[in-house]
Design an enzyme around this catalytic site. Structure first.
Site, PDB file in Angstrom:
ATOM      1  CG  ASP A 191     -10.014  -0.066   5.285  1.00 20.37           C
ATOM      2  OD1 ASP A 191      -9.788  -0.615   4.190  1.00 20.37           O
ATOM      3  OD2 ASP A 191      -9.258  -0.160   6.267  1.00 20.37           O
ATOM      4  CE  LYS A 201      -3.866  -2.358   2.188  1.00 21.34           C
ATOM      5  NZ  LYS A 201      -4.567  -2.761   3.408  1.00 21.34           N
ATOM      6  CD  GLN A 214      -3.647  -4.477   6.420  1.00 25.90           C
ATOM      7  OE1 GLN A 214      -3.733  -3.446   5.777  1.00 25.90           O
ATOM      8  NE2 GLN A 214      -4.090  -5.632   5.969  1.00 25.90           N
TER       9      GLN A 214
HETATM   10  N1  GUN Z   1      -7.160  -6.765   6.190  1.00 25.17           N
HETATM   11  C1  GUN Z   1      -7.556  -7.518   5.134  1.00 25.17           C
HETATM   12  N2  GUN Z   1      -8.217  -6.757   4.239  1.00 25.17           N
HETATM   13  C2  GUN Z   1      -8.225  -5.504   4.731  1.00 25.17           C
HETATM   14  C3  GUN Z   1      -8.759  -4.274   4.240  1.00 25.17           C
HETATM   15  O1  GUN Z   1      -9.368  -4.187   3.171  1.00 25.17           O
HETATM   16  N3  GUN Z   1      -8.562  -3.192   5.050  1.00 25.17           N
HETATM   17  C4  GUN Z   1      -7.903  -3.288   6.249  1.00 25.17           C
HETATM   18  N4  GUN Z   1      -7.786  -2.168   6.972  1.00 25.17           N
HETATM   19  N5  GUN Z   1      -7.405  -4.406   6.727  1.00 25.17           N
HETATM   20  C5  GUN Z   1      -7.572  -5.515   5.965  1.00 25.17           C
END
Ligand code: GUN
Length: 294
Positions: free
Chosen positions: A121, A54, A98
């Site tokens: 998100d 990311k 995350q």
């Molecule tokens: N962990 C797995 N997928 C995601 C996501 O789309 N966003 C976040 N913040 N954590 C994750």
């Protein structure tokens, strides 16, 4: 029949290139570059890889990446304190924590602390509620990516039977909302669903988001259906390194489906591309800037 393979990597590349153009425009015309804060708590190896990707991809398209790594024994109060500082920081347009979080931290309390306007998100209850009621909002990244992948095969989804396997807040529930908003007839299947193969065989659109390696077999798929595989599962391989597979038995699906996404290279790359797009959307919405759509 040999199904078409929907190339998520190519589509994600296109989406990122468009987001990069938007960022250049914001810098030139409005004098700022969107900032995305990513918070990682602990050492989960998969999460570390995701967070690194990311950060790298946000920098590649000219976005400002702000990274916070906290130790695994961090208490909820300390994490919420950091989120409050990021909420108040005018240079931060998007905040992503995350998941999963270490067991001592309740994820709902953390998500609740994020300013909904910076919730890239789309997990905050306000944004989930806006999605459910059809109001404009920040849409969760993987579900948004699924809809864009479907757009590669279908100009319209109205009236199609969509089956979503998995009812998580991250994927299953929001993607079902998006399919409903696109006028599909939506069935949400999950671990208690009776006769899951028969339910799946009714699907024109099948979204697999359960996290079970190759659970969906070829004979679960309606001939000609479009299959979006959200699963990313590492299984043992002969060389000992392990190999990634989805929730769908890909080789079997190829013989039956009309189109299918591969793993890797399908839904995965779209998630990050949609996150970067959401960060730009959030940056513009906070400042009342209308995003160029082309
Ligand atoms: N962990 C797995 N997928 C995601 C996501 O789309 N966003 C976040 N913040 N954590 C994750």
């Amino acid at each position: 029949m040999t199904a078409a393979i929907i190339d998520g990597k190519a589509l994600a590349d296109k989406l990122r290139a468009r987001t990069a153009i938007h960022i250049r425009h914001l810098k030139a015309a409005h004098g700022f570059v969107p900032g995305l804060a990513v918070v990682l708590v602990g050492e989960d190896p998969a999460s570390r890889v995701y967070v690194r990707n990311k950060a790298r991809q946000s920098e590649e398209i000219g976005m400002r990446s702000i990274h916070h790594a906290l130790p695994a024994d961090t208490e909820a109060a300390a994490l919420v304190g950091l989120i409050k500082r990021l909420n108040a920081d005018p240079g931060v347009d998007g905040i992503l924590v995350q998941l999963p979080l270490p067991p001592q931290i309740d994820p709902a309390g953390v998500i609740d602390a994020i300013d909904p306007a910076k919730d890239v998100d789309g997990f905050h209850v306000i944004n989930a509620g806006r999605l459910a009621t059809g109001a404009p909002t920040l849409i969760p990244c993987t579900p948004l990516g699924c809809m864009l992948l479907l757009g590669e095969r279908h100009s319209a989804l109205a009236g199609l039977n969509a089956v979503v396997i998995g009812r998580s807040n991250i994927v299953g529930k929001p993607v079902a909302q998006l399919l409903l908003a696109a006028d599909c007839t939506v069935t949400m299947a999950h671990s208690k669903t009776r006769n899951l193969p028969a339910v799946c065989r009714g699907a024109d659109i099948l979204i697999a988001a359960v996290g079970r390696p190759e659970m969906v077999r070829g004979d679960w798929i309606k001939p000609g259906a479009t299959v979006i595989d959200v699963g990313i599962n590492r299984i043992a391989s002969a060389d000992g390194k392990g190999r990634l597979v989805g929730d769908v038995a890909f080789a079997e699906a190829l013989d039956v489906a009309g189109a299918v996404t591969p793993v890797p290279g399908g839904a995965g790359p779209m998630t990050i591309a949609c996150l970067l797009q959401n960060a730009v959307t959030a940056a513009c919405a906070r400042r009342g800037i209308v995003i160029p759509t082309a």
